[in-house]
Design a protein around this motif. Structure first.
Motif, PDB file in Angstrom:
ATOM      1  N   THR A   3     -33.550 -28.416 -37.959  1.00 40.09           N
ATOM      2  CA  THR A   3     -32.096 -27.489 -37.846  1.00 40.09           C
ATOM      3  C   THR A   3     -31.797 -26.905 -38.823  1.00 40.09           C
ATOM      4  O   THR A   3     -30.857 -26.084 -37.939  1.00 40.09           O
ATOM      5  CB  THR A   3     -30.911 -28.642 -38.472  1.00 40.09           C
ATOM      6  OG1 THR A   3     -30.952 -29.280 -39.565  1.00 40.09           O
ATOM      7  CG2 THR A   3     -31.117 -30.268 -37.163  1.00 40.09           C
ATOM      8  N   GLY A   4     -32.217 -26.538 -39.647  1.00 38.23           N
ATOM      9  CA  GLY A   4     -31.783 -25.494 -40.830  1.00 38.23           C
ATOM     10  C   GLY A   4     -30.480 -26.114 -41.386  1.00 38.23           C
ATOM     11  O   GLY A   4     -29.929 -24.729 -42.338  1.00 38.23           O
ATOM     12  N   LEU A   5     -30.147 -26.701 -41.153  1.00 35.98           N
ATOM     13  CA  LEU A   5     -28.063 -27.385 -41.534  1.00 35.98           C
ATOM     14  C   LEU A   5     -28.203 -27.042 -43.148  1.00 35.98           C
ATOM     15  O   LEU A   5     -28.707 -28.213 -43.434  1.00 35.98           O
ATOM     16  CB  LEU A   5     -27.667 -27.993 -41.075  1.00 35.98           C
ATOM     17  CG  LEU A   5     -27.260 -27.782 -39.344  1.00 35.98           C
ATOM     18  CD1 LEU A   5     -26.881 -29.078 -38.309  1.00 35.98           C
ATOM     19  CD2 LEU A   5     -26.502 -26.469 -39.098  1.00 35.98           C
ATOM     20  N   LYS A   6     -27.520 -27.062 -43.567  1.00 38.68           N
ATOM     21  CA  LYS A   6     -27.471 -26.901 -45.257  1.00 38.68           C
ATOM     22  C   LYS A   6     -26.339 -27.653 -45.435  1.00 38.68           C
ATOM     23  O   LYS A   6     -24.702 -26.802 -45.224  1.00 38.68           O
ATOM     24  CB  LYS A   6     -27.234 -25.706 -46.081  1.00 38.68           C
ATOM     25  CG  LYS A   6     -28.575 -24.648 -45.773  1.00 38.68           C
ATOM     26  CD  LYS A   6     -28.827 -23.546 -46.710  1.00 38.68           C
ATOM     27  CE  LYS A   6     -29.923 -22.948 -46.661  1.00 38.68           C
ATOM     28  NZ  LYS A   6     -30.677 -22.775 -45.531  1.00 38.68           N
ATOM     29  N   PHE A   7     -26.463 -28.427 -45.977  1.00 34.90           N
ATOM     30  CA  PHE A   7     -25.124 -29.858 -46.544  1.00 34.90           C
ATOM     31  C   PHE A   7     -24.753 -29.504 -47.550  1.00 34.90           C
ATOM     32  O   PHE A   7     -25.093 -29.526 -48.609  1.00 34.90           O
ATOM     33  CB  PHE A   7     -25.260 -31.253 -46.177  1.00 34.90           C
ATOM     34  CG  PHE A   7     -24.891 -31.589 -44.449  1.00 34.90           C
ATOM     35  CD1 PHE A   7     -24.059 -32.153 -44.386  1.00 34.90           C
ATOM     36  CD2 PHE A   7     -26.275 -31.160 -43.622  1.00 34.90           C
ATOM     37  CE1 PHE A   7     -23.951 -32.392 -42.582  1.00 34.90           C
ATOM     38  CE2 PHE A   7     -25.784 -31.363 -42.789  1.00 34.90           C
ATOM     39  CZ  PHE A   7     -25.536 -32.420 -41.742  1.00 34.90           C
ATOM     40  N   GLY A   8     -22.849 -29.656 -48.002  1.00 40.51           N
ATOM     41  CA  GLY A   8     -22.854 -29.736 -48.853  1.00 40.51           C
ATOM     42  C   GLY A   8     -21.651 -30.925 -49.204  1.00 40.51           C
ATOM     43  O   GLY A   8     -20.699 -31.187 -48.287  1.00 40.51           O
ATOM     44  N   LEU A   9     -22.502 -31.684 -49.947  1.00 41.28           N
ATOM     45  CA  LEU A   9     -21.597 -33.135 -49.962  1.00 41.28           C
ATOM     46  C   LEU A   9     -20.258 -33.390 -51.680  1.00 41.28           C
ATOM     47  O   LEU A   9     -20.204 -32.565 -52.317  1.00 41.28           O
ATOM     48  CB  LEU A   9     -22.356 -33.898 -50.253  1.00 41.28           C
ATOM     49  CG  LEU A   9     -21.708 -35.554 -50.452  1.00 41.28           C
ATOM     50  CD1 LEU A   9     -21.602 -35.889 -49.807  1.00 41.28           C
ATOM     51  CD2 LEU A   9     -22.685 -36.627 -51.262  1.00 41.28           C
ATOM     52  N   ILE A  10     -19.000 -33.578 -50.954  1.00 42.11           N
ATOM     53  CA  ILE A  10     -18.202 -33.231 -52.329  1.00 42.11           C
ATOM     54  C   ILE A  10     -17.410 -35.171 -52.192  1.00 42.11           C
ATOM     55  O   ILE A  10     -17.172 -35.222 -51.611  1.00 42.11           O
ATOM     56  CB  ILE A  10     -16.520 -33.368 -51.714  1.00 42.11           C
ATOM     57  CG1 ILE A  10     -17.236 -31.638 -51.405  1.00 42.11           C
ATOM     58  CG2 ILE A  10     -15.931 -32.590 -52.858  1.00 42.11           C
ATOM     59  CD1 ILE A  10     -15.696 -31.150 -50.142  1.00 42.11           C
ATOM     60  N   GLY A  11     -18.273 -35.053 -53.504  1.00 39.09           N
ATOM     61  CA  GLY A  11     -17.893 -36.705 -54.410  1.00 39.09           C
ATOM     62  C   GLY A  11     -19.266 -37.486 -54.365  1.00 39.09           C
ATOM     63  O   GLY A  11     -20.466 -37.316 -52.788  1.00 39.09           O
ATOM     64  N   SER A  12     -19.497 -38.282 -55.398  1.00 34.21           N
ATOM     65  CA  SER A  12     -20.556 -38.995 -55.566  1.00 34.21           C
ATOM     66  C   SER A  12     -20.587 -40.381 -55.570  1.00 34.21           C
ATOM     67  O   SER A  12     -21.267 -41.231 -55.959  1.00 34.21           O
ATOM     68  CB  SER A  12     -21.878 -38.060 -56.536  1.00 34.21           C
ATOM     69  OG  SER A  12     -21.170 -38.551 -58.027  1.00 34.21           O
ATOM     70  N   ILE A  77     -19.584 -29.110 -44.538  1.00 36.68           N
ATOM     71  CA  ILE A  77     -18.900 -29.623 -45.524  1.00 36.68           C
ATOM     72  C   ILE A  77     -18.677 -31.123 -45.549  1.00 36.68           C
ATOM     73  O   ILE A  77     -18.519 -32.237 -44.313  1.00 36.68           O
ATOM     74  CB  ILE A  77     -17.920 -29.170 -46.132  1.00 36.68           C
ATOM     75  CG1 ILE A  77     -17.677 -27.558 -46.168  1.00 36.68           C
ATOM     76  CG2 ILE A  77     -16.717 -29.742 -47.173  1.00 36.68           C
ATOM     77  CD1 ILE A  77     -18.474 -27.867 -47.365  1.00 36.68           C
ATOM     78  N   ASP A  78     -19.321 -31.454 -46.437  1.00 35.43           N
ATOM     79  CA  ASP A  78     -19.156 -33.330 -46.152  1.00 35.43           C
ATOM     80  C   ASP A  78     -17.862 -34.291 -46.869  1.00 35.43           C
ATOM     81  O   ASP A  78     -18.601 -33.900 -48.161  1.00 35.43           O
ATOM     82  CB  ASP A  78     -20.406 -34.225 -46.378  1.00 35.43           C
ATOM     83  CG  ASP A  78     -20.718 -36.045 -45.770  1.00 35.43           C
ATOM     84  OD1 ASP A  78     -20.366 -36.296 -45.696  1.00 35.43           O
ATOM     85  OD2 ASP A  78     -21.901 -35.999 -45.941  1.00 35.43           O
ATOM     86  N   ILE A  79     -16.953 -34.512 -46.675  1.00 37.50           N
ATOM     87  CA  ILE A  79     -15.575 -35.352 -47.371  1.00 37.50           C
ATOM     88  C   ILE A  79     -15.868 -36.904 -47.853  1.00 37.50           C
ATOM     89  O   ILE A  79     -15.973 -37.359 -46.683  1.00 37.50           O
ATOM     90  CB  ILE A  79     -14.597 -34.480 -46.834  1.00 37.50           C
ATOM     91  CG1 ILE A  79     -14.562 -32.961 -46.843  1.00 37.50           C
ATOM     92  CG2 ILE A  79     -14.053 -35.279 -48.331  1.00 37.50           C
ATOM     93  CD1 ILE A  79     -13.197 -32.496 -46.295  1.00 37.50           C
ATOM     94  N   CYS A  80     -16.364 -36.893 -49.344  1.00 37.36           N
ATOM     95  CA  CYS A  80     -16.462 -38.583 -48.916  1.00 37.36           C
ATOM     96  C   CYS A  80     -16.033 -38.610 -51.082  1.00 37.36           C
ATOM     97  O   CYS A  80     -16.123 -38.960 -51.782  1.00 37.36           O
ATOM     98  CB  CYS A  80     -17.949 -38.841 -49.405  1.00 37.36           C
ATOM     99  SG  CYS A  80     -18.847 -38.536 -48.094  1.00 37.36           S
ATOM    100  N   LEU A  85      -7.501 -36.612 -51.019  1.00 29.91           N
ATOM    101  CA  LEU A  85      -8.368 -35.102 -51.626  1.00 29.91           C
ATOM    102  C   LEU A  85      -8.308 -34.704 -49.556  1.00 29.91           C
ATOM    103  O   LEU A  85      -8.776 -33.374 -49.489  1.00 29.91           O
ATOM    104  CB  LEU A  85      -9.685 -35.737 -51.841  1.00 29.91           C
ATOM    105  CG  LEU A  85      -8.690 -35.142 -53.690  1.00 29.91           C
ATOM    106  CD1 LEU A  85      -9.828 -35.492 -54.463  1.00 29.91           C
ATOM    107  CD2 LEU A  85      -7.852 -33.944 -54.002  1.00 29.91           C
ATOM    108  N   HIS A  86      -8.591 -36.231 -48.784  1.00 32.40           N
ATOM    109  CA  HIS A  86      -9.406 -35.562 -47.331  1.00 32.40           C
ATOM    110  C   HIS A  86      -8.476 -33.913 -46.652  1.00 32.40           C
ATOM    111  O   HIS A  86      -9.542 -33.009 -46.001  1.00 32.40           O
ATOM    112  CB  HIS A  86      -8.675 -36.914 -46.627  1.00 32.40           C
ATOM    113  CG  HIS A  86     -10.169 -37.879 -46.902  1.00 32.40           C
ATOM    114  ND1 HIS A  86     -10.281 -38.533 -46.718  1.00 32.40           N
ATOM    115  CD2 HIS A  86     -10.412 -37.589 -47.866  1.00 32.40           C
ATOM    116  CE1 HIS A  86     -11.115 -40.083 -46.764  1.00 32.40           C
ATOM    117  NE2 HIS A  86     -11.421 -39.266 -47.920  1.00 32.40           N
ATOM    118  N   ALA A  87      -7.032 -33.943 -46.541  1.00 35.15           N
ATOM    119  CA  ALA A  87      -6.552 -33.059 -45.233  1.00 35.15           C
ATOM    120  C   ALA A  87      -6.644 -31.455 -46.401  1.00 35.15           C
ATOM    121  O   ALA A  87      -7.361 -30.470 -45.892  1.00 35.15           O
ATOM    122  CB  ALA A  87      -5.400 -33.123 -45.735  1.00 35.15           C
TER     123      ALA A  87
END
Length: 378
Positions: A3-12, A77-80, A85-87
């Motif tokens: 897909t080539g999609l690049k993901f950025g994850l917030i929260g570990s 953008i992947d929000i965890c 903080l979600h909104a």
């Protein structure tokens, strides 16, 4: 072709790790066409983000989620993060033209949920909410059976989500007990999943009547200060679907002995379906047309003939796990992005769920029946 999609994850934290496992697992499970790049992981402080990025195999780390959102190389953008903080994060990501994958609940309240949903619709970006339980192959089978009329006319719904993670009054006060950080209590954390599952199986909920209760009204912080718990431990509701089907819901975060007691029962004129997430690879079916004299519930075991199961295992009864549901959820998101279609469940469903949660709280305060769709941001 990837897909080539690049993901950025917030929260570990727990959910961040679950999402990372899914991002790495989606291509091995569903094929190279679904391969993505785990590009940036953001958390605070930076050393925590770096440690997590190394462990979860992200290319680089960031100590500021805003830098991640502004990064032109990131597609999704992947929000965890905690609920409050979600909104803010989702709005910033939408404004930056990113696709957004947000854990539930979508926001703290109706106003925030409407703002995020409308912004995503205007921007035309793909958006999804992490209601992973409906990705279970057994849920897919249950829905197919209901729609096909295999249990006849649906006459009643019973649903519950019971856990005991706050059953002990000695569990410390945390952000989950404070309205400005968590919003609702058991309703947001657990009830949102149950409401989404009800929508998935039977369609929108038309009206609700409910009660809520905070059993452990005070909890002690780790520093010894005693704080008042601001949201509910238990919620119970009568519901009526737009179709006219009546039902009940029970949600509790203090239900001793239950670890993931998400369960539904759909009663029909010719049969009943029963599902329990603690036995997530089973669906129980009762049929009235059994004339053998051996009536009773029989168990349908998840197997390769059911949606998505075969991608994980070629043999029935071996079973999937919670992280596998996240892999399916990520596959659904990637497919929606690639085909330029709406993801499911999307922000609009997150808003519908928020309205039902709010309606239950309002009914508990005011008494009587509340229609979720009549609730506005004001």
């Amino acid at each position: 072709m990837a897909t080539g999609l690049k993901f950025g994850l917030i929260g570990s934290g727990f959910m961040g790790r679950a999402h990372a496992i899914a991002l790495h697992g989606v291509a091995p499970t569903f094929g190279a066409d679904y391969a993505v790049e785990c590009t940036v992981l953001a958390d605070q402080p930076l050393d925590r983000a770096q440690k997590a990025a190394d462990s979860l195999r992200f290319q680089r780390a960031s100590g500021d989620w805003r830098d991640l959102v502004a990064d032109p190389s990131i597609d999704v953008i992947d929000i965890c993060t905690p609920n409050y903080l979600h909104a803010e994060m989702a709005l910033a990501a939408v404004e930056a033209g990113k696709h957004v994958y947000c854990e539930k609940p979508l926001a703290l309240d109706i106003k925030q949920s409407i703002a995020v949903t409308e912004a995503a619709q205007r921007a035309g970006v793909c958006n999804a909410v992490g209601f992973n339980y409906i990705c279970n192959p057994m849920m897919q089978v249950a829905r197919e059976m209901i729609l096909a009329g295999e249990i006849g006319e649906v006459v009643n719904f019973r649903g519950s989500y019971l856990e005991d993670y706050m059953g002990d009054p000695r569990v410390p006060f945390s952000w989950r007990c404070e309205r400005r950080f968590a919003g609702a209590g058991a309703l947001a954390d657990l009830g949102s999943h149950l409401i989404n599952m009800a929508h998935f199986l039977l369609g929108p909920i038309g009206r609700v009547c409910g009660v809520t209760r905070t059993v452990h009204k005070q909890r002690q912080q780790p520093d010894g200060i005693v704080r008042t718990v601001e949201n509910e431990d238990v919620a119970q509701a009568l519901v009526e679907f737009n179709s006219g089907v009546p039902g009940t819901m029970e949600i509790s975060r203090i239900a001793t002995g239950y670890k993931c007691g998400l369960a539904v029962q759909i009663q029909g004129s010719r049969g009943t379906l029963v599902f329990d997430q603690e036995r997530m690879n089973e669906l129980k079916l009762y049929r009235t047309d059994d004339t053998s004299g051996r009536r009773g519930f029989r168990t349908i075991l998840a197997g390769p003939e059911h949606p998505d199961y075969a991608a994980f295992c070629p043999a029935s009864g071996h079973g999937l796990g919670i992280n596998d549901l996240k892999v399916i959820e990520v596959r659904n998101l990637i497919r929606a992005i690639r085909t330029r279609t709406n993801a499911s469940p999307d922000f609009a469903e997150g808003l519908r769920v928020q309205k039902v949660m709010t309606a239950i709280e309002l009914a508990a305060q005011q008494g009587g029946w509340i229609v979720p769709e009549r609730i506005t941001a004001s």
